[in-house]
Design a protein around this motif. Structure first.
Motif, PDB file in Angstrom:
ATOM      1  N   LEU A  47       0.837  -1.198   0.000  1.00 39.73           N
ATOM      2  CA  LEU A  47       0.000   0.000   0.000  1.00 39.73           C
ATOM      3  C   LEU A  47       0.872   1.248   0.000  1.00 39.73           C
ATOM      4  N   GLU A  48       1.854   1.275   0.849  1.00 40.05           N
ATOM      5  CA  GLU A  48       2.741   2.440   0.912  1.00 40.05           C
ATOM      6  C   GLU A  48       3.480   2.642  -0.408  1.00 40.05           C
ATOM      7  N   SER A  49       3.929   1.550  -1.004  1.00 38.71           N
ATOM      8  CA  SER A  49       4.621   1.628  -2.287  1.00 38.71           C
ATOM      9  C   SER A  49       3.694   2.149  -3.385  1.00 38.71           C
ATOM     10  N   VAL A  50       2.497   1.607  -3.449  1.00 40.80           N
ATOM     11  CA  VAL A  50       1.530   2.036  -4.471  1.00 40.80           C
ATOM     12  C   VAL A  50       1.173   3.507  -4.278  1.00 40.80           C
ATOM     13  N   MET A  51       1.017   3.912  -3.048  1.00 40.24           N
ATOM     14  CA  MET A  51       0.629   5.292  -2.781  1.00 40.24           C
ATOM     15  C   MET A  51       1.765   6.275  -3.016  1.00 40.24           C
ATOM     16  N   TYR A  52       2.939   5.997  -2.455  1.00 44.20           N
ATOM     17  CA  TYR A  52       3.982   7.018  -2.445  1.00 44.20           C
ATOM     18  C   TYR A  52       5.075   6.833  -3.491  1.00 44.20           C
ATOM     19  N   THR A  53       5.277   5.631  -3.986  1.00 48.34           N
ATOM     20  CA  THR A  53       6.230   5.440  -5.076  1.00 48.34           C
ATOM     21  C   THR A  53       5.510   5.567  -6.413  1.00 48.34           C
ATOM     22  N   ASP A  54       4.393   4.869  -6.536  1.00 49.82           N
ATOM     23  CA  ASP A  54       3.621   4.912  -7.783  1.00 49.82           C
ATOM     24  C   ASP A  54       2.676   6.117  -7.843  1.00 49.82           C
ATOM     25  N   LYS A  55       2.480   6.783  -6.716  1.00 52.30           N
ATOM     26  CA  LYS A  55       1.631   7.969  -6.590  1.00 52.30           C
ATOM     27  C   LYS A  55       0.198   7.730  -7.082  1.00 52.30           C
ATOM     28  N   ALA A  56      -0.392   6.655  -6.595  1.00 51.83           N
ATOM     29  CA  ALA A  56      -1.771   6.326  -6.968  1.00 51.83           C
ATOM     30  C   ALA A  56      -2.743   7.434  -6.582  1.00 51.83           C
ATOM     31  N   TYR A  57      -2.425   8.207  -5.575  1.00 49.89           N
ATOM     32  CA  TYR A  57      -3.307   9.280  -5.109  1.00 49.89           C
ATOM     33  C   TYR A  57      -3.486  10.377  -6.153  1.00 49.89           C
ATOM     34  N   LEU A  58      -2.630  10.414  -7.162  1.00 46.04           N
ATOM     35  CA  LEU A  58      -2.746  11.437  -8.196  1.00 46.04           C
ATOM     36  C   LEU A  58      -3.782  11.089  -9.263  1.00 46.04           C
TER      37      LEU A  58
ATOM     38  N   LEU B 284      -4.732   2.705  10.608  1.00 41.89           N
ATOM     39  CA  LEU B 284      -4.270   4.069  10.327  1.00 41.89           C
ATOM     40  C   LEU B 284      -5.199   5.139  10.894  1.00 41.89           C
ATOM     41  N   HIS B 285      -6.361   4.720  11.395  1.00 38.27           N
ATOM     42  CA  HIS B 285      -7.338   5.627  12.012  1.00 38.27           C
ATOM     43  C   HIS B 285      -7.732   6.781  11.089  1.00 38.27           C
ATOM     44  N   THR B 286      -8.045   6.419   9.869  1.00 39.41           N
ATOM     45  CA  THR B 286      -8.495   7.387   8.878  1.00 39.41           C
ATOM     46  C   THR B 286      -9.488   6.684   7.961  1.00 39.41           C
ATOM     47  N   ASN B 287     -10.049   7.425   7.049  1.00 39.02           N
ATOM     48  CA  ASN B 287     -10.892   6.798   6.037  1.00 39.02           C
ATOM     49  C   ASN B 287     -10.238   6.986   4.672  1.00 39.02           C
ATOM     50  N   PHE B 288     -10.788   6.337   3.673  1.00 33.49           N
ATOM     51  CA  PHE B 288     -10.184   6.355   2.346  1.00 33.49           C
ATOM     52  C   PHE B 288     -10.001   7.770   1.821  1.00 33.49           C
ATOM     53  N   TYR B 289     -11.049   8.587   1.875  1.00 34.40           N
ATOM     54  CA  TYR B 289     -10.967   9.927   1.297  1.00 34.40           C
ATOM     55  C   TYR B 289      -9.964  10.805   2.031  1.00 34.40           C
ATOM     56  N   ASP B 290      -9.926  10.733   3.338  1.00 29.79           N
ATOM     57  CA  ASP B 290      -8.939  11.512   4.086  1.00 29.79           C
ATOM     58  C   ASP B 290      -7.523  11.034   3.785  1.00 29.79           C
ATOM     59  N   TYR B 291      -7.351   9.730   3.634  1.00 31.80           N
ATOM     60  CA  TYR B 291      -6.040   9.156   3.314  1.00 31.80           C
ATOM     61  C   TYR B 291      -5.539   9.666   1.960  1.00 31.80           C
ATOM     62  N   ILE B 292      -6.398   9.607   0.958  1.00 29.05           N
ATOM     63  CA  ILE B 292      -6.036  10.076  -0.383  1.00 29.05           C
ATOM     64  C   ILE B 292      -5.780  11.584  -0.366  1.00 29.05           C
ATOM     65  N   ASN B 293      -6.686  12.332   0.248  1.00 26.00           N
ATOM     66  CA  ASN B 293      -6.565  13.788   0.242  1.00 26.00           C
ATOM     67  C   ASN B 293      -5.372  14.279   1.036  1.00 26.00           C
ATOM     68  N   CYS B 294      -4.998  13.586   2.089  1.00 24.96           N
ATOM     69  CA  CYS B 294      -3.796  13.954   2.845  1.00 24.96           C
ATOM     70  C   CYS B 294      -2.557  13.815   1.958  1.00 24.96           C
ATOM     71  N   ALA B 295      -2.473  12.730   1.212  1.00 23.73           N
ATOM     72  CA  ALA B 295      -1.338  12.533   0.299  1.00 23.73           C
ATOM     73  C   ALA B 295      -1.340  13.607  -0.785  1.00 23.73           C
ATOM     74  N   ARG B 296      -2.506  13.942  -1.286  1.00 24.64           N
ATOM     75  CA  ARG B 296      -2.603  14.982  -2.308  1.00 24.64           C
ATOM     76  C   ARG B 296      -2.164  16.341  -1.776  1.00 24.64           C
ATOM     77  N   MET B 297      -2.552  16.645  -0.552  1.00 24.64           N
ATOM     78  CA  MET B 297      -2.175  17.930   0.043  1.00 24.64           C
ATOM     79  C   MET B 297      -0.659  18.018   0.262  1.00 24.64           C
ATOM     80  N   GLU B 298      -0.068  16.921   0.700  1.00 27.50           N
ATOM     81  CA  GLU B 298       1.388  16.901   0.869  1.00 27.50           C
ATOM     82  C   GLU B 298       2.086  17.151  -0.460  1.00 27.50           C
TER      83      GLU B 298
END
Length: 105
Positions: free
Chosen positions: A5-16, A44-58
């Motif tokens: 999950l971390e790789s897909v999100m932050y290496t592959d940038k799936a959140y984009l 992680l104590h979050t939901n999907f949309y907050d998780y995606i949007n947090c990565a997008r904001m960063e």
């Protein structure tokens, strides 16, 4: 699959990806939407949309310094379909509008 999950999100940038869904993200990770949802909520104590949007904001705070990009371009590059949502989420997270943040940095 938490590492995946971390790789897909932050290496592959799936959140984009515009229109990313929990089902699509789960498929990229190699799990199903229920397991992913439970992991996000209970570990992680979050939901999907907050998780995606947090990565997008960063990501937005990284590219906002490039003054050759308009805020509309940045919004789109971060995966948002409209700038109003981007502005609202940015202000909620950082306490100022993206344009003010850009001036401060």
């Amino acid at each position: 699959w938490a590492d995946r999950l971390e790789s897909v999100m932050y290496t592959d940038k799936a959140y984009l990806q515009k229109g990313i869904t929990i089902t699509k993200l789960a498929g990229l990770v190699g799990t199903n939407r229920n397991y992913l949802s439970n992991y996000l909520n209970n570990v992680l104590h979050t939901n999907f949309y907050d998780y995606i949007n947090c990565a997008r904001m960063e990501y937005a705070t990284e590219i906002i310094k490039d003054e050759s990009l308009t805020l509309t371009q940045i919004s789109s590059m971060c995966g948002f379909s409209d700038i109003r949502t981007f502005r609202k989420l940015f202000q909620d997270k950082y306490g100022c509008l993206p344009s003010d943040y850009r001036i401060q940095k």
